[in-house]
Design a protein around this motif. Sequence first.
Motif, short mmCIF file in Angstrom:
data_model
loop_
_atom_site.label_atom_id
_atom_site.label_comp_id
_atom_site.label_asym_id
_atom_site.label_seq_id
_atom_site.Cartn_x
_atom_site.Cartn_y
_atom_site.Cartn_z
N LEU A 149 0.84 -1.21 0.00
CA LEU A 149 0.00 0.00 0.00
C LEU A 149 0.87 1.25 0.00
O LEU A 149 0.58 2.23 -0.72
N ALA A 150 1.94 1.25 0.80
CA ALA A 150 2.84 2.41 0.84
C ALA A 150 3.51 2.64 -0.51
O ALA A 150 3.82 3.78 -0.87
N LEU A 151 3.71 1.57 -1.28
CA LEU A 151 4.30 1.69 -2.60
C LEU A 151 3.30 2.16 -3.65
O LEU A 151 3.68 2.41 -4.79
N GLY A 152 2.02 2.24 -3.25
CA GLY A 152 1.02 2.76 -4.17
C GLY A 152 0.28 1.70 -4.95
O GLY A 152 -0.27 1.99 -6.02
N ARG A 209 -8.23 2.93 -0.29
CA ARG A 209 -7.34 3.41 -1.35
C ARG A 209 -7.67 2.77 -2.69
O ARG A 209 -7.46 3.38 -3.75
N ALA A 210 -8.23 1.56 -2.66
CA ALA A 210 -8.61 0.88 -3.90
C ALA A 210 -9.95 1.37 -4.44
O ALA A 210 -10.37 0.94 -5.52
N GLY A 211 -10.63 2.24 -3.69
CA GLY A 211 -11.90 2.79 -4.16
C GLY A 211 -13.13 2.06 -3.68
O GLY A 211 -14.25 2.43 -4.04
N ASP A 212 -12.97 1.03 -2.84
CA ASP A 212 -14.11 0.27 -2.32
C ASP A 212 -14.51 0.85 -0.97
O ASP A 212 -14.18 0.31 0.09
N VAL A 213 -15.24 1.98 -1.00
CA VAL A 213 -15.60 2.66 0.25
C VAL A 213 -16.55 1.82 1.10
O VAL A 213 -16.34 1.69 2.32
N PRO A 214 -17.62 1.22 0.55
CA PRO A 214 -18.50 0.39 1.39
C PRO A 214 -17.75 -0.78 2.03
O PRO A 214 -17.96 -1.10 3.20
N GLY A 215 -16.90 -1.45 1.25
CA GLY A 215 -16.14 -2.56 1.82
C GLY A 215 -15.22 -2.10 2.92
O GLY A 215 -15.07 -2.77 3.95
N ALA A 216 -14.58 -0.96 2.73
CA ALA A 216 -13.68 -0.42 3.75
C ALA A 216 -14.44 -0.11 5.02
O ALA A 216 -13.98 -0.41 6.14
N GLY A 261 10.84 9.75 -5.28
CA GLY A 261 11.64 8.92 -6.17
C GLY A 261 12.58 8.01 -5.42
O GLY A 261 12.89 6.90 -5.87
N ARG A 262 13.04 8.44 -4.25
CA ARG A 262 13.94 7.60 -3.45
C ARG A 262 13.20 6.42 -2.83
O ARG A 262 13.79 5.37 -2.59
N THR A 263 11.91 6.56 -2.55
CA THR A 263 11.15 5.46 -1.95
C THR A 263 10.58 4.51 -2.99
O THR A 263 10.26 3.37 -2.67
N GLY A 264 10.45 4.97 -4.23
CA GLY A 264 9.86 4.13 -5.27
C GLY A 264 8.35 4.06 -5.22
O GLY A 264 7.75 3.24 -5.91
N ALA A 265 7.73 4.91 -4.39
CA ALA A 265 6.27 4.86 -4.25
C ALA A 265 5.58 5.57 -5.41
O ALA A 265 6.12 6.49 -6.02
N GLN A 266 4.36 5.11 -5.71
CA GLN A 266 3.51 5.74 -6.71
C GLN A 266 2.35 6.43 -6.01
O GLN A 266 1.99 6.07 -4.89
#
Length: 763
Positions: A453-456, A494-501, A635-640
Amino acid sequence: MSVSLGPVTELVGRELEGAALCERLRDPAVRLVTLTGRAGVGKSVLAAEAVRETGAEFAAVSLVDALNAADAADAADAADAADAVNVAGDGDAAALLEAAGPLPDGTGRVLVVLDGCDHAARPAAAGAATALLADPRVVVLATALEPLGVYGEQLLPLAPLPVPAPGPRAAADPEELQEVPGVALFVRRARDADPSFALTLENAGAVVELCTLLGGLPLAVELAARRLRLFPPHLLLSRLRGRTTALGGGPERAPERHRSLAALAEWSCRGLDPAATGVLRQLSVYEPGFCMPAAGVAAEDAVEALLERGVLSVVGVERGELRLAVPEPVRSYCRDGLVESGGEAAALDAHAEHYRLLVGSAQPALAGTEQSSRLRELAAEADNVSAALRRLRERGDGEAVAAVVLGCRLPWLAQGRLREGLEWCDAAAEPGGPALTDALRARLADMSGVFALALGDPQEAVRRHRRALSLGKGVGDRRQNALVSAHLGAALLRAGDVPGARAVLVTSLSALESMGVTRGAAAAAASLAAVTRADGDRRQALELLERAEEAFRRIRDGRGLAGALRISAALALEGEEPERADRALRESLRLYGEIGELSELPGLLEEFALLLLRTSPAQRPRCVRLLASADALRGRTGAQVPDEWRSEAERARTELSARLDWTDFAVAWAEGVRMSAPTAVAEALSAPGPSRRPVVSAAAEAQSLTPRQVQVALLVAEGLTNRHIAARLDISEWTVVNHVRQVMRRLGCTSRVQVAGAVGRWA
């Protein structure tokens, strides 16, 4: 025996030391100056330059090679060397005095240079210096690994040349890199060997890593530069990484110790007592930046002797403890000695055990008042922790690997080592690896989801958390399963599933609160607040955030509190409360700065820059720097980042580039790219807070708005939400948001309540 100290050599990066040495030699009160430092640091070169600079100011100058004059080979026995301190009747000290030549008659100061006062020649040099200083006209300049220990001696220590610091500057353009003395020396010597050599964007990274690997030691850098006739920088780096003693090829007429790094390292360690040599070999398995306790309390005397000799160096201080390093090439030389003696395996095992215990003992503090200091300590020890993990894996100790990996969850997240964390989670739990319990595999799968998740990649995070729940069902650990569910809820959002969350988080929050898991419950409440915010339920979101923030403050969890404050800031902005949002983001920045946070910091910098752009347009150059810094740090973490957030940041960059002169924009962007994380935090916190505009007349207020903006202002005064206003006027909610922002800006308001008050004045 007077000798030359060598040919004229261009000094690089020694301007300050050279000026200080010349000033001391000119001072009538100074009688003995000793240049100290590691072998290969350039003591003789600097002494020769000082003689050329000041020699004409002395009535006579005598240059003496102390090693040859004292016949060090015959004085190798420790007892004989100790007796040599007594000048009377001593052949070695007498040889030095004879080499210095008779003192001239008359007045005028006389300079005697004793070069190479090392090992067996050191006692003789000390005796000769004592005898020479009996004449008040004599000034002695000595070069030595260690002080001579003569009364009145003034020391001028020489350190290796600076090399680029890790981080953004390591990727700077070649012109800037050549301003760093270590790189400048490499480039000049490389051009001596190959006139066509040039530092370019393609080879700059390898050159910087070479200079860093060699620690900026001038002789090592020069030897490496000479090898460019055979190998390009990247191939030379691969040959030297892990064994710098392979580097040789020095001039044939140079002393033996200057022809290869193996000989230089042997010379540096010669004469150390067995206890100190044993400690040095044990410490050679540590990555640079270890702390004193790694050597053991019983080794303090040996550590002091190693520091005095220069084969151990201080690279920083953490929590009041010195951070040390065995510099190259001594480190490679000692590792070779460990292999030859058969002690490498035991030393590596002791190193791995030390860091296994360190990570384990840090866990209670990471969740309490010492979170900040422990995170910084573990960040400083990150390379050693990784080395310990590799050793534990080589031994096949799967449970120990899993325990250390799990203990590194928060440190790796804070350090931005996201890809490394994900890879270690997978490696520790790989099917073909050592047998692990389902409980451990479930925790590793859950931790890997946090890193995904932290990587996006929220979809991958959801998959991994669900696997963790599947493994955890058979274990029956309600607490762990509730924590995994909280992580799953954050990933679903973060995946867009608000009801599931919402469904997952409501259940996990209830379970964690019933079990008294304060930290987990606070994190779940913050995530649920983000869900309710997405649903438009502002009141419940505020209530949940208040609970989360209070819990995080109570248990002193700075990282958790910073995350909750970011959600509070987003809610404040939706409620048109920029001052409250500013306060929340500033506190979050301070908290991230205290713990050295890197994973979440880029997003926070962007959020702050967007708020600053909205509330203080005059701060546009600062906004550019913050956006650039966020981009470089991410850029140093590689996250999106999510597409919608990337689009908002890109819109801000486009607006800034359009409103600023292109040169100003480019300069500000370049400055931001080069910022370290602490500098970026300081840059943000130094920005002025939101300011209110002067009060104007009601008529002027109304006339400053467009007809549509007047409509929106009137509906805001009625208490309608943005969604209701959009429905009433048949426009999009995003258009309403823009109109409300323009209304507040033109009326000088910071909240919807103030807008209502302004509308009331129109009546």
